[in-house]
Design a protein around this motif. Structure first.
Motif, PDB file in Angstrom:
ATOM      1  N   VAL A 131      -0.579  -2.767 -12.892  1.00  0.00           N
ATOM      2  CA  VAL A 131      -1.127  -1.420 -13.006  1.00  0.00           C
ATOM      3  C   VAL A 131      -0.129  -0.386 -12.495  1.00  0.00           C
ATOM      4  O   VAL A 131      -0.486   0.770 -12.267  1.00  0.00           O
ATOM      5  CB  VAL A 131      -2.462  -1.280 -12.225  1.00  0.00           C
ATOM      6  CG1 VAL A 131      -3.599  -1.883 -13.033  1.00  0.00           C
ATOM      7  CG2 VAL A 131      -2.397  -1.941 -10.870  1.00  0.00           C
ATOM      8  N   ALA A 132       1.128  -0.794 -12.322  1.00  0.00           N
ATOM      9  CA  ALA A 132       2.100   0.090 -11.678  1.00  0.00           C
ATOM     10  C   ALA A 132       2.482   1.275 -12.564  1.00  0.00           C
ATOM     11  O   ALA A 132       2.830   2.337 -12.067  1.00  0.00           O
ATOM     12  CB  ALA A 132       3.345  -0.693 -11.285  1.00  0.00           C
ATOM     13  N   GLY A 133       2.453   1.106 -13.872  1.00  0.00           N
ATOM     14  CA  GLY A 133       2.835   2.205 -14.752  1.00  0.00           C
ATOM     15  C   GLY A 133       4.338   2.332 -14.913  1.00  0.00           C
ATOM     16  O   GLY A 133       4.816   3.212 -15.637  1.00  0.00           O
TER      17      GLY A 133
ATOM     18  N   ALA B 123       2.204   1.604  -3.411  1.00  0.00           N
ATOM     19  CA  ALA B 123       1.161   2.039  -4.356  1.00  0.00           C
ATOM     20  C   ALA B 123       0.923   3.541  -4.248  1.00  0.00           C
ATOM     21  O   ALA B 123       0.640   4.210  -5.243  1.00  0.00           O
ATOM     22  CB  ALA B 123      -0.131   1.264  -4.112  1.00  0.00           C
ATOM     23  N   SER B 124       1.062   4.097  -3.043  1.00  0.00           N
ATOM     24  CA  SER B 124       0.833   5.527  -2.842  1.00  0.00           C
ATOM     25  C   SER B 124       1.884   6.394  -3.522  1.00  0.00           C
ATOM     26  O   SER B 124       1.680   7.583  -3.725  1.00  0.00           O
ATOM     27  CB  SER B 124       0.872   5.857  -1.345  1.00  0.00           C
ATOM     28  OG  SER B 124      -0.187   5.242  -0.689  1.00  0.00           O
TER      29      SER B 124
ATOM     30  N   GLY C 111       0.820  -1.205   0.000  1.00  0.00           N
ATOM     31  CA  GLY C 111       0.000   0.000   0.000  1.00  0.00           C
ATOM     32  C   GLY C 111       0.855   1.256   0.000  1.00  0.00           C
ATOM     33  O   GLY C 111       0.572   2.234  -0.700  1.00  0.00           O
ATOM     34  N   LYS C 112       1.914   1.253   0.792  1.00  0.00           N
ATOM     35  CA  LYS C 112       2.811   2.411   0.831  1.00  0.00           C
ATOM     36  C   LYS C 112       3.497   2.597  -0.521  1.00  0.00           C
ATOM     37  O   LYS C 112       3.664   3.717  -1.000  1.00  0.00           O
ATOM     38  CB  LYS C 112       3.842   2.249   1.957  1.00  0.00           C
ATOM     39  CG  LYS C 112       3.220   2.424   3.343  1.00  0.00           C
ATOM     40  CD  LYS C 112       4.254   2.362   4.452  1.00  0.00           C
ATOM     41  CE  LYS C 112       3.616   2.399   5.830  1.00  0.00           C
ATOM     42  NZ  LYS C 112       3.065   3.709   6.192  1.00  0.00           N
TER      43      LYS C 112
ATOM     44  N   LEU D 106      -0.089  -5.815  -8.385  1.00  0.00           N
ATOM     45  CA  LEU D 106       0.219  -4.391  -8.488  1.00  0.00           C
ATOM     46  C   LEU D 106       1.065  -4.100  -9.721  1.00  0.00           C
ATOM     47  O   LEU D 106       0.940  -3.039 -10.349  1.00  0.00           O
ATOM     48  CB  LEU D 106       0.958  -3.967  -7.214  1.00  0.00           C
ATOM     49  CG  LEU D 106       0.918  -2.501  -6.824  1.00  0.00           C
ATOM     50  CD1 LEU D 106      -0.506  -2.018  -6.640  1.00  0.00           C
ATOM     51  CD2 LEU D 106       1.710  -2.290  -5.533  1.00  0.00           C
TER      52      LEU D 106
ATOM     53  N   LEU E 182       3.913   5.314  -6.355  1.00  0.00           N
ATOM     54  CA  LEU E 182       4.422   4.718  -7.597  1.00  0.00           C
ATOM     55  C   LEU E 182       4.857   5.753  -8.609  1.00  0.00           C
ATOM     56  O   LEU E 182       5.784   5.527  -9.395  1.00  0.00           O
ATOM     57  CB  LEU E 182       3.358   3.800  -8.210  1.00  0.00           C
ATOM     58  CG  LEU E 182       3.377   2.365  -7.682  1.00  0.00           C
ATOM     59  CD1 LEU E 182       2.160   1.602  -8.162  1.00  0.00           C
ATOM     60  CD2 LEU E 182       4.650   1.654  -8.137  1.00  0.00           C
ATOM     61  N   ASN E 183       4.188   6.911  -8.593  1.00  0.00           N
ATOM     62  CA  ASN E 183       4.516   7.937  -9.584  1.00  0.00           C
ATOM     63  C   ASN E 183       5.910   8.544  -9.357  1.00  0.00           C
ATOM     64  O   ASN E 183       6.407   9.278 -10.197  1.00  0.00           O
ATOM     65  CB  ASN E 183       3.461   9.037  -9.560  1.00  0.00           C
ATOM     66  CG  ASN E 183       3.409   9.726  -8.217  1.00  0.00           C
ATOM     67  OD1 ASN E 183       3.435   9.066  -7.181  1.00  0.00           O
ATOM     68  ND2 ASN E 183       3.369  11.041  -8.224  1.00  0.00           N
TER      69      ASN E 183
END
Lengths: 383, 383
Positions: B106-108, B83-84, B80-81, B103, B86-87
């Motif tokens: 969809v991580a990009g 995912a917050s 979760g951390k 994940l 990833l950008n």
């Protein structure tokens, strides 16, 4: 609305016998299809649905012939299949608990989770501190108690298949026990209450699973061998095995009452509204969701101990079986549940700008993230 | 390059004593920072790093005073951390195994996983069928054996802290055992080999953990009580407890040889190159990564059974300790490992169009997904 339902792959949807969560997911899925939604069901491949089925595994996990009881890889598989198709949905409804939360932060559409289990377990405090942004549905208000500050968006009670559970005559002259055989479900209490009341107890239950490495299964097995088995040696108890829906209706409908002597904070005891649908009052110990489901004196009796249950058996004639049925129809019908979830979905989508559009404009994952829920900016991870 | 390293939160990075995975993550992280990368380390809050630290938990999980040994919620917290944020990264390097795979879709940005554990476990066949698109790094070629068709992008051997493990004199006149006390690590074999060779065995090991519900910990405890303890009653064995890096160097550097009598497919036995760095030859049973790490007759002896190990002790004088050190420097240096991982990252990024740009043009999650790996279209979930 394009909705994904993500079910646990333990038993088929709907289950042929045991499986409360999968049963509720089935009822909801069929209702949503009937109401015109475009529904995709992620579940075991032996599920039966009028929605589009995406098999997580070919056969339900509990039917696999293996000693393996670490099902975590199948959680990842289920979430991986969802991740591959996220662009196909307006909203994801997750019944797989917390392992889906990380994905919800990059899903690009709302992901709402109905929690089917107990929440008073270790490490969940840290979990809900981290995931304060993830929208949650509780199945009873009692279930929320360990984490009152999580992002609860609704309580939606489970529905039961009313048309498959018709009003029964209650003329069998026995008390009914239906459910898992676990220490916290109190089959031993039920046996003693029936014996002290001079009534037969009929038990529809699966025997504990022999999974050697699962501590819960071990505890169930120890309880059965040491506590229940000795009580079965005397007359007055009839062990029927697992019941399918048809047999369940007859079993509950002819019972004088359902005994539900739980000693744990069960989030939602599905068998209570099932009994009520059959017109059968519930004799329950006060725990978990019981006071929200049973109305004391109207649809059964809520007691504080074994003596109270024995006393309540004598008051059973005061209960109107048609009133039990009417309450089940009013509060626990598939239509009531589906309408409640539709409201949840609509509210979440209303709070969510179109992820794809905002993703284009601000060009990034962050924008996609932000649209997931409005609580996003308050997430501990962002502080 | 903006790189996220996702470490397990069991012990701090670097660990003060036991913890192979966290030690390797530490070496890699420090090397990448030194090479000019912008590195963020997700690890327990008591970690020490020159990278940016994102604490998964305040204190490492094994230091928590709790009976709870279900750490799954902390996996979700870690992911979760990530995912917050990833950008913020060009690439994610995951050391948390398969729960990160969903994940990755969809991580990009590329998410590459180094697998630190054994792969011959139930349910992993279904797992790697589903995640045939996820790029994986093996820590030995032997590790790949159960799943040869997974998306392996490289084998990168673990590095050891060469400057903290200097060439030692080997003058202690003892054999060394270093590692967990588990049936598959063969401490009982090591004790018998030392005894039959007339040499003292010094054992640097943590005693099995008392986690009651963990079947592995239970098996370790049973093995210790029933197999190892009786062997300790005779002279010739010295139990030293866990060793920190400084004591480890002295312990290994003075040993005549390291005994590594494993009977399981250990993916990478870190203690082998540690011994080699100290100039200490390795006496190992043929299993897992052993034949890839030890060169028979050059840096130790690879044997097929206990008798072979006893025989090999007599041939130890044939081994040149400086050659052991030289091989460790050539093959298992932090720089060698970091350069290999840099190549992996560069290759993955070269195959990956800019996710953010393509996300803008084609407007959706699907486009972001597709860029994750070129194997995407072959994923079973898409068929």
């Amino acid at each position: 609305m394009r909705i994904a339902q993500l079910a646990p792959p333990f038993v088929p949807v709907p289950p042929t016998t045991y499986g409360g969560t999968e049963r509720v997911v089935s009822i909801l899925t069929e209702q949503l299809v009937e109401r015109g939604h475009d529904v995709t069901l992620f579940a075991s491949g032996d599920s039966v649905t009028s929605a589009r089925l995406v098999p997580i595994v070919e056969r339900a996990l509990w039917y696999h012939e293996t000693d393996n009881n670490d099902f975590t890889p199948f959680w990842a598989i289920a979430l991986g299949k969802l991740a591959s198709r996220l662009n196909e949905f307006d909203l994801v409804h997750n019944h797989l608990d917390f392992l889906a939360y990380p994905l919800s932060r990059v899903a690009g559409c709302p992901l709402v989770t109905t929690l089917h289990g107990r929440l008073d377990l270790p490490a969940l405090t840290e979990l809900y501190q981290e995931f304060a942004d993830v929208p949650l549905v509780s199945v009873s208000n009692a279930q929320r108690e360990p984490h009152p500050d999580a992002n609860w968006v609704a309580t939606v009670y489970h529905a039961v298949e009313l048309d498959q559970l018709p009003l029964g005559p209650g003329d069998g002259g026995y008390l009914a026990y239906l459910g898992r055989i676990s220490p916290e479900k109190g089959l031993d209490v039920a046996i003693r209450v029936a014996r002290r009341s001079g009534l037969l107890l009929k038990v529809a239950a699966r025997l504990p699973l022999p999974h050697e490495n699962d501590p819960n299964a071990q505890a169930d097995r120890v309880y059965f061998d040491n506590v229940v088995q000795p009580l079965l040696d005397c007359p007055g108890v009839e062990l029927l095995g697992e019941s399918d829906t048809r047999r369940r209706a007859a079993f509950l409908g002819r019972a004088a009452a359902l005994v539900f002597p739980i000693s744990w904070p069960e989030p939602f005891g599905l068998v209570m509204p099932e009994a009520m649908a059959c017109g059968t009052p519930v004799l329950a110990l006060r725990a978990g969701s019981v006071p929200e489901i049973v109305e004391d004196g109207l649809t059964g009796f809520i007691c504080d101990d074994e003596d109270g249950l024995v006393d309540a058996v004598r008051h059973l004639p005061e209960i109107d079986r048609r009133r039990c049925r009417a309450e089940a129809e009013r509060r626990f019908s598939p239509a009531t549940m589906a309408a409640a979830y539709e409201q949840v979905y609509t509210r979440l989508l209303a709070r969510t700008p179109d992820a794809r559009v905002s993703g284009q404009h601000s060009g990034g994952i962050r924008a996609l993230d932000r649209t997931t829920t409005p609580e996003w900016s308050g997430s501990p991870a962002r502080r």
